[in-house]
Write a protein that holds these residues in place. Structure first.
Motif, PDB file in Angstrom:
ATOM      1  N   PHE A   1      53.579   0.016 -33.888  1.00 25.25           N
ATOM      2  CA  PHE A   1      53.114   0.854 -34.945  1.00 25.25           C
ATOM      3  C   PHE A   1      52.161   1.828 -34.211  1.00 25.25           C
ATOM      4  O   PHE A   1      51.154   1.624 -33.400  1.00 25.25           O
ATOM      5  N   GLU A   2      52.262   3.170 -34.879  1.00 28.73           N
ATOM      6  CA  GLU A   2      51.382   4.135 -34.612  1.00 28.73           C
ATOM      7  C   GLU A   2      51.098   4.885 -35.871  1.00 28.73           C
ATOM      8  O   GLU A   2      52.083   5.234 -36.751  1.00 28.73           O
ATOM      9  N   PRO A   3      49.825   5.016 -36.245  1.00 29.89           N
ATOM     10  CA  PRO A   3      49.494   5.175 -37.766  1.00 29.89           C
ATOM     11  C   PRO A   3      49.677   6.745 -37.765  1.00 29.89           C
ATOM     12  O   PRO A   3      49.409   7.392 -36.667  1.00 29.89           O
ATOM     13  N   PRO A   4      49.967   7.356 -39.071  1.00 32.35           N
ATOM     14  CA  PRO A   4      49.783   8.665 -38.966  1.00 32.35           C
ATOM     15  C   PRO A   4      48.357   9.263 -38.855  1.00 32.35           C
ATOM     16  O   PRO A   4      47.497   8.797 -38.875  1.00 32.35           O
ATOM     17  N   ALA A   5      48.342  10.522 -38.440  1.00 34.28           N
ATOM     18  CA  ALA A   5      47.159  11.124 -37.990  1.00 34.28           C
ATOM     19  C   ALA A   5      46.060  11.017 -39.308  1.00 34.28           C
ATOM     20  O   ALA A   5      46.533  11.583 -40.510  1.00 34.28           O
ATOM     21  N   LEU A   6      45.041  11.232 -39.006  1.00 31.83           N
ATOM     22  CA  LEU A   6      43.965  11.230 -40.238  1.00 31.83           C
ATOM     23  C   LEU A   6      42.621  11.931 -39.495  1.00 31.83           C
ATOM     24  O   LEU A   6      42.283  11.746 -38.460  1.00 31.83           O
ATOM     25  N   ALA A   7      42.378  13.206 -40.212  1.00 32.05           N
ATOM     26  CA  ALA A   7      41.366  14.122 -39.634  1.00 32.05           C
ATOM     27  C   ALA A   7      40.200  13.263 -39.291  1.00 32.05           C
ATOM     28  O   ALA A   7      39.526  12.619 -40.390  1.00 32.05           O
ATOM     29  N   LEU A   8      39.128  13.377 -38.397  1.00 32.20           N
ATOM     30  CA  LEU A   8      38.132  12.834 -38.082  1.00 32.20           C
ATOM     31  C   LEU A   8      37.174  12.935 -39.277  1.00 32.20           C
ATOM     32  O   LEU A   8      36.220  11.951 -39.544  1.00 32.20           O
ATOM     33  N   ASP A   9      37.024  14.404 -39.610  1.00 28.21           N
ATOM     34  CA  ASP A   9      35.749  14.455 -40.790  1.00 28.21           C
ATOM     35  C   ASP A   9      36.207  13.705 -41.992  1.00 28.21           C
ATOM     36  O   ASP A   9      35.277  13.241 -42.735  1.00 28.21           O
ATOM     37  N   CYS A  10      37.332  13.705 -42.441  1.00 27.70           N
ATOM     38  CA  CYS A  10      37.898  12.722 -43.485  1.00 27.70           C
ATOM     39  C   CYS A  10      37.485  11.175 -43.316  1.00 27.70           C
ATOM     40  O   CYS A  10      36.797  10.824 -44.343  1.00 27.70           O
ATOM     41  N   LYS A  11      37.914  10.607 -41.965  1.00 34.27           N
ATOM     42  CA  LYS A  11      37.533   9.262 -41.610  1.00 34.27           C
ATOM     43  C   LYS A  11      35.996   9.121 -41.945  1.00 34.27           C
ATOM     44  O   LYS A  11      35.597   8.065 -42.273  1.00 34.27           O
ATOM     45  N   GLU A  12      35.400   9.994 -41.265  1.00 31.80           N
ATOM     46  CA  GLU A  12      33.808   9.959 -41.231  1.00 31.80           C
ATOM     47  C   GLU A  12      33.292   9.979 -42.733  1.00 31.80           C
ATOM     48  O   GLU A  12      32.327   9.175 -43.201  1.00 31.80           O
ATOM     49  N   ALA A  13      33.957  10.842 -43.497  1.00 30.76           N
ATOM     50  CA  ALA A  13      33.395  10.982 -44.868  1.00 30.76           C
ATOM     51  C   ALA A  13      33.571   9.651 -45.818  1.00 30.76           C
ATOM     52  O   ALA A  13      32.920   9.161 -46.543  1.00 30.76           O
ATOM     53  N   ILE A  14      34.764   9.048 -45.460  1.00 32.87           N
ATOM     54  CA  ILE A  14      35.353   7.851 -46.029  1.00 32.87           C
ATOM     55  C   ILE A  14      34.134   6.565 -45.803  1.00 32.87           C
ATOM     56  O   ILE A  14      33.694   5.810 -46.553  1.00 32.87           O
ATOM     57  N   GLU A  15      33.823   6.292 -44.294  1.00 36.41           N
ATOM     58  CA  GLU A  15      33.037   5.450 -43.895  1.00 36.41           C
ATOM     59  C   GLU A  15      31.685   5.745 -44.755  1.00 36.41           C
ATOM     60  O   GLU A  15      30.992   4.683 -44.860  1.00 36.41           O
ATOM     61  N   ASP A  16      30.938   7.018 -44.731  1.00 36.72           N
ATOM     62  CA  ASP A  16      29.830   7.284 -45.189  1.00 36.72           C
ATOM     63  C   ASP A  16      29.879   6.860 -46.595  1.00 36.72           C
ATOM     64  O   ASP A  16      28.988   6.033 -47.094  1.00 36.72           O
ATOM     65  N   PHE A  17      30.884   7.005 -47.379  1.00 35.47           N
ATOM     66  CA  PHE A  17      30.977   6.691 -48.614  1.00 35.47           C
ATOM     67  C   PHE A  17      30.927   5.083 -48.936  1.00 35.47           C
ATOM     68  O   PHE A  17      30.290   4.565 -49.766  1.00 35.47           O
ATOM     69  N   ILE A  18      31.792   4.497 -48.155  1.00 38.78           N
ATOM     70  CA  ILE A  18      31.960   2.765 -48.194  1.00 38.78           C
ATOM     71  C   ILE A  18      30.566   2.380 -47.945  1.00 38.78           C
ATOM     72  O   ILE A  18      30.154   1.478 -48.510  1.00 38.78           O
TER      73      ILE A  18
END
Length: 517
Positions: A487-504
């Protein structure tokens, strides 16, 4: 607080298969968007459907629906319904119901995070979703066990791999995550592992708001842009008979305001939560569906909604739900007629009552799918992985169902028909009593002429025996493990990923959402 991230097990490299069996998500244009070319089967005459419709309106006018949510009762009252605050019953004038339901869109587009992950809902369009919501997970290695975040993530990976799955559902409950945080980590996994439209539980206002925010951050959109199109959906089940509870009403209201898709599905089991006769069960299903759909249109006229049918029967000896039965198929045909009566998209399901990924699970699922698809459904929920009447998500059943859905997708593909495909040149090339294996006509097409199976073994008995006499369940398990390994996940922009982590992180520090509406 963050549960450990599950990773595919790279220690297994088994099984054989085509590129479509691997974990690399290469979109297949023949499966990304399906259209059903066949006219739907009609169980009842037009007069009989009208009689069910009129009975439903009589139920809504005279008996009404019990509505436990105070805000929903106020909205109904403001729209012109009669509300009794003593017994919490809402009664509807038939003209009011039909006027409100008439605001719902006949068609709309669901959009995923990926550029190609969109599809039309309504018309002759057909979309398949995964299993959703079982508390248990099973595979032939570990047996049946409580659902975990790791199992949820692995099933998400499989959902991403196969293009015949168009939208994801809450595959299995991660019971190793506290329930007040569960929606955060499930939604994070959805964004990181898939790029398809997805599901959000209606389990309270804060939880819905959190999940919508994580999706929005993953899409990299502002709120107005996100809410301009549906990217996710929820399923609202009426508490049959004739009741809408607090959380379900909140879900209807929240999704209508956010412009996201809501599927209103009464859970009507004939003989238990609905009349034992099919027309009676359908009249109750229809009344409950119309009551919920009207609420969405009061909140936001034009909000995307889907008419859900889930009428089946029970085992009258034990009271246990039965699925994939002749009665289930007839109800699916009729539910499609009712949805079309209101010009609404229609949801049905691939369900079975088997406790193992065996012959019973396959033939009951096949019956369910035929009822749903030939009943004209637009969205097939629980398309892959459902077992044990919805109490277990099965790894092997997921792959077996993918095979079945891919075969349905191949069935939906129009047959190429022209002078060349009529094959006269090939017929002229052979001698009577000969064969077509070596003709130019065959050699030019043999690689793509027929559906290529994912799970089925078409070898003869001796070859199958020499290879170890591997049955369908074991083959499905090996295919799943191979797909997970690669499996290879679809690309996710780093800033989107960081924003999600901050929110969680912020929400978990605030102890996240409660289950209160």
């Amino acid at each position: 607080m963050s549960p450990p991230r599950s990773q595919p097990n790279n220690s297994r490299r088994r099984g054989r298969g085509s590129p479509r069996q691997t974990g690399r998500a290469v979109p297949d244009p023949d499966r990304l968007r399906l259209k059903n070319p066949y006219p739907p089967i009609e169980e009842f005459s037009a007069d009989q459907i009208e009689a069910i419709h009129q009975t439903s309106l009589t139920i809504l006018r005279e008996k009404g629906i019990k509505v436990l949510n105070h805000e929903a009762r106020n909205l109904y009252r403001q729209a012109g319904a009669e509300v009794d605050e003593n017994d919490l019953i809402v009664r509807f004038d038939p003209d009011l119901v039909m006027d409100l339901v008439g605001h719902a869109p006949h068609r709309f587009t669901m959009r995923g995070r990926g550029e190609q992950r969109w599809f039309e809902v309504g018309g002759t369009n057909l979309a398949f979703a995964t299993v959703g919501g079982p508390p248990n997970y099973s595979d032939i290695e570990g047996g049946r066990q409580a659902g975990t975040q790791a199992a949820f993530d692995n099933l998400l990976r499989l959902a991403q791999v196969y293009d015949v799955i168009h939208l994801t559902a809450p595959l299995v409950e991660p019971q190793d995550v506290p329930i007040n945080h569960r929606h955060l980590f499930m939604t994070r996994s959805v964004v990181e592992i898939t790029d398809k439209p997805t599901f959000i539980y209606s389990r309270g206002r804060s939880a819905v708001a959190d999940a919508l925010e994580i999706l929005r951050l993953g899409y990299g959109m502002d709120r107005d842009t996100f809410e301009a199109n549906p990217h996710c959906y929820t399923v609202v089940n009426a508490n049959s008979p004739l009741q809408l509870d607090e959380l379900m009403c909140s879900g209807i209201i929240d999704f209508a305001r956010a412009g996201q898709m809501m599927i209103l599905t009464p859970f009507t089991l004939a003989g238990a939560m609905a009349p034992v006769t099919l027309p009676g069960a359908l009249a109750q299903q229809n009344a409950e569906a119309l009551a919920g759909i009207t609420l969405s249109q009061i909140v936001c006229p034009g909000a995307p909604v889907v008419y859900g049918g889930f009428t089946s029967n029970v085992d009258m000896k034990s009271g246990a739900p039965a699925f994939g039965t002749p009665e289930y198929v007839k109800a699916a045909f009729a539910s499609g007629q009712l949805a079309r009566r209101y010009c609404l998209p229609y949801r049905s399901s691939n369900v079975n009552a088997s406790n193992a990924p065996d012959a019973q699970s396959a033939y009951e699922s096949q019956m369910s799918c035929w009822g749903a698809i030939m009943g004209g459904c637009d969205i097939l929920l629980h398309g892959a992985g459902w077992l044990e009447g919805g109490l277990t998500a099965s790894l092997e059943k997921f792959i077996i169902d993918i095979e079945m859905l891919q075969m349905f997708a191949a069935l939906m593909k129009p047959v190429e028909f022209n002078e060349d495909t009529l094959g006269l040149s090939a017929i002229n090339e052979i001698e009577p009593g000969g064969h077509f294996f070596g003709t130019e006509h065959t050699l030019a097409r043999y690689e793509t002429a027929f559906y290529e199976p994912l799970v089925s073994d078409w070898s003869n008995f001796e070859t199958w025996q020499e290879a170890g006499s591997v049955d369908t369940t074991v083959r499905a398990h090996r295919i799943a493990r191979k797909a997970l390994d690669e499996f290879e996940p679809p690309a996710l922009a780093l800033d989107c990923k960081e924003a999600i982590e901050d929110f969680i992180n912020r929400r978990t520090q605030q102890d996240a959402a409660t289950l209160n509406p």
